[in-house]
Every structure is written in C-alpha cells, then in structure tokens.
Design an enzyme around this catalytic site. Structure first.
Site, PDB file in Angstrom:
ATOM      1  N   HIS A   1       0.765  -1.068  -0.252  1.00 47.29           N
ATOM      2  CA  HIS A   1       0.367  -0.416  -0.117  1.00 47.29           C
ATOM      3  C   HIS A   1       0.620   1.233   0.264  1.00 47.29           C
ATOM      4  O   HIS A   1       1.973   0.996   0.723  1.00 47.29           O
ATOM      5  CB  HIS A   1      -0.615   0.253   0.837  1.00 47.29           C
TER       6      HIS A   1
ATOM      7  N   GLU B   1       1.427   3.490   3.017  1.00 46.89           N
ATOM      8  CA  GLU B   1       2.300   3.225   4.904  1.00 46.89           C
ATOM      9  C   GLU B   1       3.469   2.703   4.626  1.00 46.89           C
ATOM     10  O   GLU B   1       4.500   1.933   3.852  1.00 46.89           O
ATOM     11  CB  GLU B   1       1.534   1.451   4.626  1.00 46.89           C
TER      12      GLU B   1
ATOM     13  N   HIS C   1       2.885  -3.987   6.701  1.00 48.69           N
ATOM     14  CA  HIS C   1       1.734  -2.765   5.834  1.00 48.69           C
ATOM     15  C   HIS C   1       2.080  -2.650   7.372  1.00 48.69           C
ATOM     16  O   HIS C   1       2.848  -2.101   8.964  1.00 48.69           O
ATOM     17  CB  HIS C   1       0.437  -3.310   5.974  1.00 48.69           C
TER      18      HIS C   1
ATOM     19  N   GLU D   1       1.707  -6.258   9.820  1.00 48.90           N
ATOM     20  CA  GLU D   1       0.499  -5.077  10.438  1.00 48.90           C
ATOM     21  C   GLU D   1       1.303  -4.661  11.849  1.00 48.90           C
ATOM     22  O   GLU D   1       1.190  -5.164  12.763  1.00 48.90           O
ATOM     23  CB  GLU D   1      -0.675  -5.464  10.495  1.00 48.90           C
TER      24      GLU D   1
END
Lengths: 350, 350
Positions: free
Chosen positions: B35, B38, B134, B191
């Site tokens: 992404h 990020e 992420h 994450e």
C-alpha cells in the site's frame, strides 16, 4: 485612501472591512472538507446541513458549506492542488477573469467559494466570519489560526479559551495568506488533532462540535451587546498566549532527495503550544532509518539566545500533508497577549 | 492426487509446497509499499536496499522488494485497486494470460511480483518466505497474519512472541486469500499500528525493524538446525493465542448510504487482541454525529452465548482504508495454540 484597483489597495480593504469588536455579525459560515480527507469537518458540515437548528442563533444567519466537494468524493486532500492555498487575493482576481476551462478543480472551486462567501476583493463581503474545520495528524489539540490584525477573531479565541483552557492559537503569517477564511471579513481555521486522515475520532469530533457551538453562542452574545449595550453584559480579561511562526524545519534528505530521518519519538506527540512544550538545544528531533539521533541546533534556524530563552514551541509535528511541503514541523515563539471577552451576568435572585 | 490443471489442484499445491518445520529456507523476501501510503514498510525496504548487510544472513538469500511502486510515487494506498487483494490464484492465472494493456496498475504489478517471488501456481516458487510490511491506523500493535495451515509461519510467530510478548497473531480466512505473501511457499503480513497513513512513527518503525531482524535470525537458526541437527539447539514451547475472524461490523448508515456513526471513544484505541481486550454485550461501539451511543448487540452478528463467554476480540478498529470496505472493525475469537521454536543453548563454561 483606498486604491481599490491595486492589490495593495485591496489588502487595505481586507483590513478595513474586518469584523471588529463593534460590528454586528449578520452572516457566519462553517466550512468543512477544504481538505477532502479530513473527516471531522466533512461530517460536521453534513450534520449541520441535516440539522440546521444546531447552528441556528437568533441574531445572525449561519450556514454550513462543504468546501472541496470533488476531493471529498475521492477521499483525498485535493484533486489537483491544495485548495487551502488558493485564496490569495491576487490569484482569485486572476482566476475570476480566466476561462473556467483553464482552471484546475481547486482553483475553480476557490473562485466559486469566493463569490459565495466573499468576495475577498469587496468592501462588503457576504460573510462576516468563517470557521474552516481541519484535522491534523499532529498533536495540535484544538488550535485556532487567524490574522494578527483580526481583533474579533482574537476576541472569539479569548472566549473559547475561557471555555476550554487547552485551546491554543497561532497567528497566520502577516500580509495576505491563501487560506479559505480570508474571503470573509474575519475568520479562523480550526485545526484538531491528532487524528489520522480519512478517519474520524469521535472524542475529537465532540470537542470540535462544542467549540463551534460555543463560538456561535458567543457571536450571538456579542451581537446582543453591540445592539443593546445592555449593562448585564460585562467584559472579562484573559491571558491568551499567541504562537507566531518563525520558520519550518525540513526533513533531512539524501542527495537523491529521499527523506533519511523522521520525527524522533521524544518529539512525536508533543502537546503542541501548551505551557512547557518547548524544545531546547540538543533535544532529539529526528531519528535516521538506522537509528541515529539528530539533535536540535538552534543556530541552524538563526535562533538567538534570546529566542531560546523565551521558549521555542514546535507546531504541526509529523503532519502527513506537510511531507510534500517538506515541513517536518514549525518553530514558533510565544507572544503574551491579553484578550477580552463578554460575559452575560447572572441576574441577582434577590 | 494433485490435479495441477485445476484451481482446487493448485490450492493443494499451495499447501503441499509450504515451507515447513523441516525445510531449509533458501530465499526470503521482505516487501514494503504494497500500500503506497504505508510509510513504515516503504522506508524499511528503501533502507534494506541501501544497506543490504542489515538483512544478510549466512544460510539464505534475503531480498527487499518495493512492491506497489506506482502507488508509492503517488503516496496513495493504490492507483486503481487494492493490490493486496490481487493475489488470488485464479486471478493471477487469468491475468497472466491477458494482454498487459487490459490490466490495471495493480493487476499488472501483481503478475510481475508473482513471477518474481512465486509463482503461486508452481510447486517450486522462488521464495520460501515473504514478510509483507503494512501499517494500520488501528491500534494493532505488532500483528502477524498468516495461513492457518502454515506451520512454519506459526513457528516464526512463536519465536517472535518469545522476543516480544505483546506481538499478536491472526489467521487469514481459510481457503485461498488474495494477499501478497501467498505467492511464496510461506509468509506473513506484518501489520503495525497505530500510525496515520502517509506518516512514519519512528518508535513503531524501530519495533518493526527489530521484529524483522529477529525473524531473519530465527530462519538462520532454523536452517542450521535442519542441516546440522546439532544438539546445541533445543525446542521450547510457548502459548500463542491465535485470533480467528468471525465477521466484520459495518458502519451504521442512513438511506443515502452516508455513515451516521463512528467508532465510540470507549472502543477507539483498544489494545487489539491483547489479553482482556474483549467487547461484551452493551459495550458502546459507535457514536452518532449527534452524540448518541450505539451499543454492542451480539445477536446482530449471530454470536452465541458460548462465543461471548469465550471472549470476542475486536480487530482493525477505525482503520482508514477499511471505510471504503465498510469495515468499522472485525470480530475475532481466540484459539489457544501451543507453538514450538528453536533456541541455541549457551555452551556451558565448565
């Protein structure tokens, strides 16, 4: 004499036309979504449009305006350019005379908003005060930004600080500035944070809603005072420290222009512009990607010993939208000002 | 029997080819910028590319890969579609056979990454393990996401939890999933949060860097163990609670489809998947724009009394990118699993 056909003359108009502590305000606007990914203002305006009684007051008209509609649809800060840099008088005058096709999305929208809420060039703009609602990823708390010469904005700030002592305030740079509220007689940008763009934090939303509600109540009281001169309304003094921008601190970069160091954890989340939230020589301000610390050197920013002694307050630390402007944070100094606001005295029960 | 020419057959390949606790790993990839907004992973990969010794280990090759380069340039999550939903085997097989011109930016890049790091359809993909980095605006802490049947990913998670007990883990939904790490034999999404998109928080970056460094050290140790079977390496057991997604909770909306309530301040910032971070019947979960509270009703999500008793853990609360997916948060339950990881014993000094 006001030379209405020159920019300098128009700047004089801007000052002369100000809402002031003796003016009655007839039209107030609350704008949200000037940046299309700052959800707090976007949803507050939506809510005010659906529930107009929330902003209705007896002595003036209040309206809510979704400002950058196209960017909001895309959930982006802007489509082509930052709209909150599109309200310089010179630019608006130029764009008004241009073919609409030659303008980008934000320029075209700025011209429309200027017509709707200003115009900035006029001695009699339609709007007396604009509150423009913004979010920041920086820990701004609730930060009011307005012109140094906008006495009524300062009066509103003084009242709001009496309601919520954590509220802080900063002067815009002097001269003309490209921010939306400047199309009205007076106004302010309301920055609230920290909140990630494209999200809404209800705790921050609630406090912003209270702030706007208090401000509208205050304008109502102010109008009552100016119109009636009732002796049940008294003036109260309050200290309002005003931040003044000195310069910005850019991100460290390598020869290819890539950022090599980011905000140090010691500076991240500092309670901006609050008492004691200063940085001093040697404070860690950046950390490189490999973990080295870069410290604050006042000399690099031409800060004098006197400046440092008076206190340097960082502002907009790690704001997402300022990476592209190469602003890691701003350095500000404090001016100690005394504000005055009105209070309706409770009637004696005897 | 593996029917290699069918999707089901290929799914079997996916399972059969897994890196397992008895495999030697030869190629490991760390991907960032899947992404494009990020920043933690984007800058970590940049740093690894500039300083390859940081990820160099003696028993395997490690590479860093900038995954969605176009979106990263634009500082947006994606250009056309979410690339981390582009790695379903069926889609990759279809797109590989398509004209490149018919694919959007992320589909085309997914095909390239699949060729580079997979392919997913092959029994012998080039990469044994992918760590895909992420960020989240949710308070995920450090959250590892991987396949339920990926025993080696679970072993790595067990080791990482021994280094940092705050690390949490969740299983991907069962069956094929469209996430980047699935093109390799094994892998996980890492994450980290809370952090606003388009910003980097050094404290979170540092912890992620340590996590990756520890994981690479562990793979080195694992290879040594498999190759040498040295009796200086012992197995240690550890409890690893695994979260399992039950369903998502959508945002309340009006008839026009506009969101009318946002995450309640009581739920905002909950330490996700940590012990005690459960929601129970009647917990405030949303607040409307006018300040009304919406409470959690387990029946609306078909949760049984047994589910509630075992504990429901919210996950990805107020993630910016999930507004468009209409996910306010996920509900997960916990599975208690025991993991096993390797430890090199200190040699006796006698």
């Amino acid at each position: 004499m006001v030379a209405a056909n020159t920019i300098t003359g128009n700047m004089n108009i801007a000052r002369l036309r100000r809402t002031n502590p003796f003016s009655v305000l007839k039209n107030v606007a609350i704008t949200g979504g000037t940046h299309g990914n700052e959800l707090s203002g976007i949803y507050m305006v939506q809510n005010f449009l659906r529930n107009p009684t929330l902003i209705k007051r007896s002595s003036f008209e209040a309206c809510a305006v979704a400002s950058n509609v196209e960017a909001t649809k895309l959930e982006r800060r802007y489509v082509d350019v930052d709209m909150n840099r599109c309200f310089l008088l010179e630019d608006l005058e130029k764009w008004k005379k241009s073919d609409e096709e030659s303008l980008n999305v934000e320029q075209a929208r700025a011209v429309i908003l200027d017509e709707l809420l200003g115009p900035k060039a006029s001695q009699s703009p339609s709007t007396d005060f604009i509150f423009d609602l913004h979010n920041s990823t920086a820990n701004t708390g609730r930060l009011l930004c307005f012109h140094e010469d906008d006495d009524f904005a300062f009066e509103v700030a003084a009242y709001l600080k009496s309601c919520d002592p954590q509220i802080t305030a900063v002067h815009w740079p002097s001269g003309d500035v490209p921010f939306l509220p400047t199309v009205a007689r007076s106004g302010m940008t309301v920055e609230v944070g920290p909140v990630a763009h494209s999200t809404l934090k209800t705790a921050i939303y609630n406090k912003t809603k209270d702030l706007i509600s208090n401000a509208l109540d205050y304008i109502d009281l102010h109008n009552d005072y100016v119109l009636r001169k009732g002796d049940d309304i008294k003036k109260v003094k309050i200290e309002v420290p005003m931040a003044v921008r000195l310069c910005h601190v850019p991100y460290p970069r390598n020869n290819s222009g890539n950022i090599t160091a980011f905000i140090h954890d010691d500076l991240q989340g500092i309670k901006e512009l609050q008492n004691g939230s200063t940085i001093t020589e040697g404070c860690p301000i950046f950390q490189t990607l490999n973990g080295e610390t870069i410290k604050f050197e006042p000399g690099e920013y031409n800060l004098t010993e006197e400046d440092m002694k008076a206190g340097i307050y960082p502002m907009f630390v790690n704001e997402a939208a300022y990476y592209e402007k190469d602003v890691a944070f701003y350095l500000t100094k404090r001016i100690h000002k005394t504000g005055e606001y009105l209070v309706r005295e409770e009637k004696s029960k005897i």
